[in-house]
Design an enzyme around this catalytic site. Sequence first.
Site, PDB file in Angstrom:
ATOM      1  N   VAL A  34       6.855 -21.593  -2.224  1.00 26.36           N
ATOM      2  CA  VAL A  34       5.468 -22.058  -2.286  1.00 26.36           C
ATOM      3  C   VAL A  34       4.776 -21.460  -3.511  1.00 26.36           C
ATOM      4  CG1 VAL A  34       3.296 -22.274  -1.034  1.00 26.36           C
ATOM      5  CG2 VAL A  34       5.446 -22.312   0.218  1.00 26.36           C
ATOM      6  N   TYR A  35       5.021 -20.188  -3.788  1.00 24.37           N
ATOM      7  CA  TYR A  35       4.504 -19.567  -5.005  1.00 24.37           C
ATOM      8  C   TYR A  35       5.035 -20.299  -6.234  1.00 24.37           C
ATOM      9  CZ  TYR A  35       3.686 -15.968  -8.555  1.00 24.37           C
ATOM     10  OH  TYR A  35       3.308 -15.287  -9.693  1.00 24.37           O
ATOM     11  N   THR A  36       6.322 -20.600  -6.242  1.00 27.00           N
ATOM     12  CA  THR A  36       6.916 -21.341  -7.350  1.00 27.00           C
ATOM     13  C   THR A  36       6.209 -22.670  -7.547  1.00 27.00           C
ATOM     14  OG1 THR A  36       9.098 -20.310  -7.205  1.00 27.00           O
ATOM     15  CG2 THR A  36       9.016 -22.540  -8.081  1.00 27.00           C
ATOM     16  N   SER A  43       3.149 -23.425  -6.797  1.00 29.02           N
ATOM     17  CA  SER A  43       1.809 -23.216  -7.355  1.00 29.02           C
ATOM     18  C   SER A  43       1.864 -22.973  -8.853  1.00 29.02           C
ATOM     19  CB  SER A  43       1.110 -22.045  -6.652  1.00 29.02           C
ATOM     20  OG  SER A  43       1.610 -20.781  -7.060  1.00 29.02           O
ATOM     21  N   LYS A  44       2.876 -22.253  -9.323  1.00 30.36           N
ATOM     22  CA  LYS A  44       2.966 -21.959 -10.750  1.00 30.36           C
ATOM     23  C   LYS A  44       3.492 -23.160 -11.543  1.00 30.36           C
ATOM     24  CE  LYS A  44       1.229 -17.859 -10.584  1.00 30.36           C
ATOM     25  NZ  LYS A  44      -0.082 -17.554 -11.187  1.00 30.36           N
TER      26      LYS A  44
END
Length: 243
Positions: free
Chosen positions: A153-155, A157-158
């Site tokens: 999920v972080y990936t 977002s970036k």
Amino acid sequence: MQDNPIDGKIAAITGGASGIGLETARALVAAGVYVYLLDRDQQALDAAIASLGESATAVAVDLFDYAAVERAVADIVAAHGRIDILHANAGGYVGGKVWEGDADRWDFMLNLNVNATFRSVRAVLPAMMAQGSGDVIVTSSIAGAIPIVAEPVYTASKHAVQAFVHTVRRQVASSGVRVAAVLPGPVHTPLLKDWDPQRLADEIAAGALMEPRDVAEAIVFMLTRRKGVIIRDLVILPHNFDV
């Protein structure tokens, strides 16, 4: 190129009271920049300003209060007649397996990494475009270029951040405004509290973590390129980071 092309410039840094934001503030102040730290943590802001001295001002603001962010930018422009640099740095981190994840934590991170970042950039663009110059540098991540299995999920977002940076850069290029991203690998900041403890221990033992000052130095390099040149994306990694 003049010896110090950013001397006397005016900068705003979101998430500026700690981590990469604070170290970037230190580096910019050392280079002669007047810095505004935008952060919601008043205690951390007070400590940051005490360490930075008279070349920095604290602005306590919740980045989810978009009207307050716009007022903060307007106040900076009113005080100085311009705003030269935005380091859109504030962000969150959530890793782990999707099926075990707390979706409410994802929502907070996604809103901070995506919506609040995009709105912060939007807030400074009219003034920068009107003055015909300015630098926007967004703290992205190596996860914005290479999918990291431990943090889907972080990936995501970036990856959104990278798409935004690349398209907005092209929209505003003719106005003299530069929009770019710095993409660090793992940096030893409070965000890593969410890492799996064994992963963190392994990375520390392997020397696969950077310090915030490493990223700050890269940002100063980006900002000091001559007019007409942009470091569009700067990937900075620990030498032993396996990606």
